[in-house]
Scaffold this motif. Structure first.
Motif, mmCIF file in Angstrom:
data_model
loop_
_atom_site.group_PDB
_atom_site.id
_atom_site.type_symbol
_atom_site.label_atom_id
_atom_site.label_comp_id
_atom_site.label_asym_id
_atom_site.label_seq_id
_atom_site.Cartn_x
_atom_site.Cartn_y
_atom_site.Cartn_z
ATOM 1 N N ASP A 1 14.358 -26.366 -12.100
ATOM 2 C CA ASP A 1 14.653 -25.985 -10.713
ATOM 3 C C ASP A 1 15.074 -24.524 -10.590
ATOM 4 O OD1 ASP A 1 14.018 -28.504 -9.646
ATOM 5 O OD2 ASP A 1 16.008 -29.276 -10.172
ATOM 6 N N GLN A 2 14.377 -23.671 -11.308
ATOM 7 C CA GLN A 2 14.607 -22.230 -11.257
ATOM 8 C C GLN A 2 13.315 -21.557 -10.788
ATOM 9 O OE1 GLN A 2 17.629 -20.672 -11.766
ATOM 10 N NE2 GLN A 2 18.271 -22.812 -11.757
ATOM 11 N N PRO A 3 13.058 -21.612 -9.470
ATOM 12 C CA PRO A 3 11.778 -21.111 -8.975
ATOM 13 C C PRO A 3 11.579 -19.608 -9.185
ATOM 14 C CG PRO A 3 13.245 -21.610 -7.144
ATOM 15 C CD PRO A 3 13.900 -22.129 -8.392
ATOM 16 N N THR A 4 12.633 -18.822 -9.075
ATOM 17 C CA THR A 4 12.466 -17.375 -9.264
ATOM 18 C C THR A 4 11.971 -17.093 -10.672
ATOM 19 O OG1 THR A 4 14.250 -16.939 -7.677
ATOM 20 C CG2 THR A 4 13.574 -15.113 -9.105
ATOM 21 N N LEU B 1 8.956 -9.677 -4.285
ATOM 22 C CA LEU B 1 8.622 -10.665 -3.252
ATOM 23 C C LEU B 1 8.895 -12.093 -3.748
ATOM 24 C CD1 LEU B 1 5.321 -9.196 -1.757
ATOM 25 C CD2 LEU B 1 7.569 -9.340 -0.658
ATOM 26 N N ILE B 2 8.559 -12.356 -5.009
ATOM 27 C CA ILE B 2 8.858 -13.667 -5.596
ATOM 28 C C ILE B 2 10.365 -13.906 -5.561
ATOM 29 C CG2 ILE B 2 8.916 -14.983 -7.764
ATOM 30 C CD1 ILE B 2 6.161 -13.678 -8.423
ATOM 31 N N THR B 3 11.134 -12.893 -5.957
ATOM 32 C CA THR B 3 12.594 -13.020 -6.001
ATOM 33 C C THR B 3 13.164 -13.286 -4.609
ATOM 34 O OG1 THR B 3 12.687 -11.562 -7.927
ATOM 35 C CG2 THR B 3 14.742 -11.872 -6.698
ATOM 36 N N SER C 1 18.586 -15.416 -9.895
ATOM 37 C CA SER C 1 17.413 -14.728 -9.357
ATOM 38 C C SER C 1 17.532 -13.219 -9.562
ATOM 39 C CB SER C 1 17.249 -15.029 -7.868
ATOM 40 O OG SER C 1 16.953 -16.391 -7.654
ATOM 41 N N ILE C 2 18.713 -12.694 -9.346
ATOM 42 C CA ILE C 2 18.936 -11.245 -9.503
ATOM 43 C C ILE C 2 18.809 -10.834 -10.966
ATOM 44 C CG2 ILE C 2 20.658 -9.403 -9.273
ATOM 45 C CD1 ILE C 2 21.694 -10.997 -6.783
ATOM 46 N N HIS D 1 20.568 -14.604 -18.621
ATOM 47 C CA HIS D 1 20.079 -15.580 -17.641
ATOM 48 C C HIS D 1 20.113 -16.993 -18.223
ATOM 49 C CE1 HIS D 1 16.863 -17.926 -15.676
ATOM 50 N NE2 HIS D 1 17.097 -17.200 -14.595
ATOM 51 N N ASN D 2 19.566 -17.140 -19.434
ATOM 52 C CA ASN D 2 19.469 -18.469 -20.043
ATOM 53 C C ASN D 2 20.828 -19.015 -20.460
ATOM 54 O OD1 ASN D 2 16.766 -18.364 -19.602
ATOM 55 N ND2 ASN D 2 16.193 -17.970 -21.713
#
Length: 168
Positions: free
Chosen positions: A49-52, A85-87, A96-97, A132-133
């Motif tokens: 559930d991490q679309p970015t 744009l994806i972000t 996301s950032i 991030h991970n």
């Protein structure tokens, strides 16, 4: 099978590919393998559930293939625009950032003619994906980035530091 377990299996494919990708001297082969690894990594993030991160990695798969053939500065900026744009369209907060900032470095590196610069940008971008991970807590994803950054540094050392004679 749970989405989490499937995500860890997919990112294991990424791990296997990236274990040796950064050891390749031929930059086109390196970029081709990174394209394949991004494909699997993108689906890993989508399952978490991490679309970015998911869509950035799927786009990065295409971006790496494009950067094999064309090293045009405007393509680098266009790729950054698509990633932005994806972000914006998938924004879910801090992750996301962090993912977008990491992507800035890997994008600049992938469109560079300079292999040394590519490797440095991959080290920085990979380090940010590691953060991030860690925040996301995807165990194999963490291992992927530790190995990717470590392998990138080893490759950088082998090709650019170890070959220089010692000065006394």
């Amino acid at each position: 099978m749970s989405d989490f377990l499937l995500s860890q299996i997919l990112v294991t494919v990424t791990l296997i590919i990236e274990c040796f990708a950064m050891q390749l001297k031929n930059k086109n082969y390196l970029l081709a393998l990174l394209s394949v690894s991004c494909f699997f990594n993108g689906f890993h993030y989508l399952l978490l559930d991490q679309p970015t991160a998911g869509f950035i990695f799927l786009f990065s798969s295409l971006r790496f293939l494009i950067s094999i053939k064309w090293k045009l500065k405007w393509l680098s900026f266009a790729s950054l625009g698509v990633s932005l744009l994806i972000t914006i369209s998938t924004y879910i907060g801090l992750l996301s950032i962090v993912g977008f900032i990491a992507t800035i470095f890997t994008t600049l590196g992938s469109f560079s003619h300079n292999d040394k610069f590519l490797r440095l940008m991959m080290i920085i971008g990979g380090s940010l994906w590691l953060v991030h991970n860690l925040l996301l807590w995807t165990p194999i994803g963490i291992l992927v980035e530790v190995i990717f950054v470590g392998s990138s540094f080893i490759g950088y050392y082998r090709y650019y530091l170890a070959q220089k004679p010692m000065k006394y």
